[in-house]
Design an enzyme around this catalytic site. Structure first.
Site, mmCIF file in Angstrom:
data_model
loop_
_atom_site.group_PDB
_atom_site.id
_atom_site.type_symbol
_atom_site.label_atom_id
_atom_site.label_comp_id
_atom_site.label_asym_id
_atom_site.label_seq_id
_atom_site.Cartn_x
_atom_site.Cartn_y
_atom_site.Cartn_z
ATOM 1 C CG HIS A 80 -0.413 0.418 2.495
ATOM 2 N ND1 HIS A 80 -0.135 -0.469 3.510
ATOM 3 C CD2 HIS A 80 -0.094 1.641 2.982
ATOM 4 C CE1 HIS A 80 0.331 0.192 4.556
ATOM 5 N NE2 HIS A 80 0.369 1.477 4.263
ATOM 6 C CG ASP A 126 -0.025 -3.837 2.888
ATOM 7 O OD1 ASP A 126 0.394 -3.332 1.832
ATOM 8 O OD2 ASP A 126 -0.206 -3.189 3.939
ATOM 9 C CB SER A 229 2.969 2.107 6.176
ATOM 10 O OG SER A 229 1.760 2.322 6.843
#
Length: 312
Positions: A80, A126, A229
């Site tokens: 992502h 992901d 992230s």
């Protein structure tokens, strides 16, 4: 072909084989073994060289996500974090620094190719592999982290370490790399936290998929957050640091629910397949990639891409 030609071919073959073997052996001897091994204290600035595989993934020269160096050509991050795979020429990674901005110890490498699983949708699958355009030179502040050893059963410790430049409790983005020890939570236990009614409705779709697990301290409100992230969940196993998780997503950082991580072990075969079938010149040395880069650059100038999903 005469005897001389056969001899040359044999020497080339043996040289390539020996080089491949030596490279693999050298990687295993350096991965997950930082030179600086001082005491770690959670929730504070990290020391330079403590996490030498930590990557700052940059889009258009601005920090967007974390990542992990896993070899001299490859970085692992979250899918992502990637806006568009054909924008690889706009991505770079910053290694060898604990500063979010540029520093004298850091070095920048450009991304030549991006690989993402076909089944990636939002928070599912992901994970992403980034191939760097040039070989990384290892040093005391730049070293890869070991991947999980799928040939034997690994016991994940009760706690691991998450690192990154993500948002803190005050809502600010620190300029120095942060480190935090977090307890590991099984997928089943995490599913009950995120989906408490699931136990009464067995046909309800799971929130925590089979390729995910959780980590975080609910009571202390310590967790990964936006900006972390793609970064590593580093676990000390069998004397070395191994990349067991990739920071993926969460709801309201550090507030009652743990962070969710992509399980690297689950994707170990996919990682190996991508790396093994990528020839030395894959992406960066391709003429097609170079000409496409110019075209894509002009397209990018006229279009503002959407922001990536950044729940973690």
């Amino acid at each position: 072909m005469g005897p001389a030609g056969l001899k040359v071919l044999l020497l080339l073959f043996l040289g390539a084989f020996q080089g491949s073997f030596t490279k693999k052996k050298n990687l295993q001897s350096v991965c997950g073994r930082p030179v600086h091994t001082g005491r770690i204290v959670g929730g504070q600035d990290a020391a330079l060289g403590r996490w030498p595989w930590q990557v700052s993934l940059r889009f258009d020269y601005t920090h967007s996500c974390g990542g992990s160096l896993i070899s001299d050509h490859w970085v692992l991050t979250a899918a992502h974090c990637i806006k568009k795979t054909w924008y690889s020429f706009l991505y770079s990674v910053w290694l060898g620094s604990i500063d979010r901005e540029y520093s004298s110890t850091g070095k920048e490498y450009y991304v030549s190719r991006i690989a993402i699983p076909d089944k990636h949708r939002h928070t599912e699958a992901d994970i992403a592999l980034l191939k760097l355009s040039s070989r990384v030179t290892f040093s005391s502040v730049i070293l890869p982290i070991c991947l999980p050893n799928i040939s034997k059963q690994l016991t994940v410790p009760a706690s691991c370490w998450v690192t990154g430049w993500g948002q803190n409790q005050e809502g600010h983005y620190p300029s120095t790399l942060q480190e935090l020890e977090v307890p590991v939570i099984s997928s089943e236990a995490c599913e009950q936290l995120y989906n408490p009614i699931g136990v009464f409705l067995p046909d309800l779709e799971r929130v925590i998929k089979e390729d995910m697990f959780c980590a975080g301290e609910r009571q202390s409100r310590k967790d990964s957050c936006k900006g972390d992230s793609g970064g590593p969940l580093s676990c000390h196993i069998d004397g070395v640091w191994r990349l067991m998780g990739v920071v993926s997503w969460g709801l309201e950082c550090g507030k009652d629910l743990p962070g969710v991580y992509t399980n690297v072990t689950y994707y170990q075969k996919w990682i190996s397949a991508i790396i093994s079938r990528a020839p030395p010149g894959w992406g960066g040395d391709s003429t097609h990639m170079t000409s496409c880069s110019l075209l894509c650059y002009f397209l990018w100038l006229s279009w503002d891409p959407p922001e990536p999903l950044a729940l973690a």
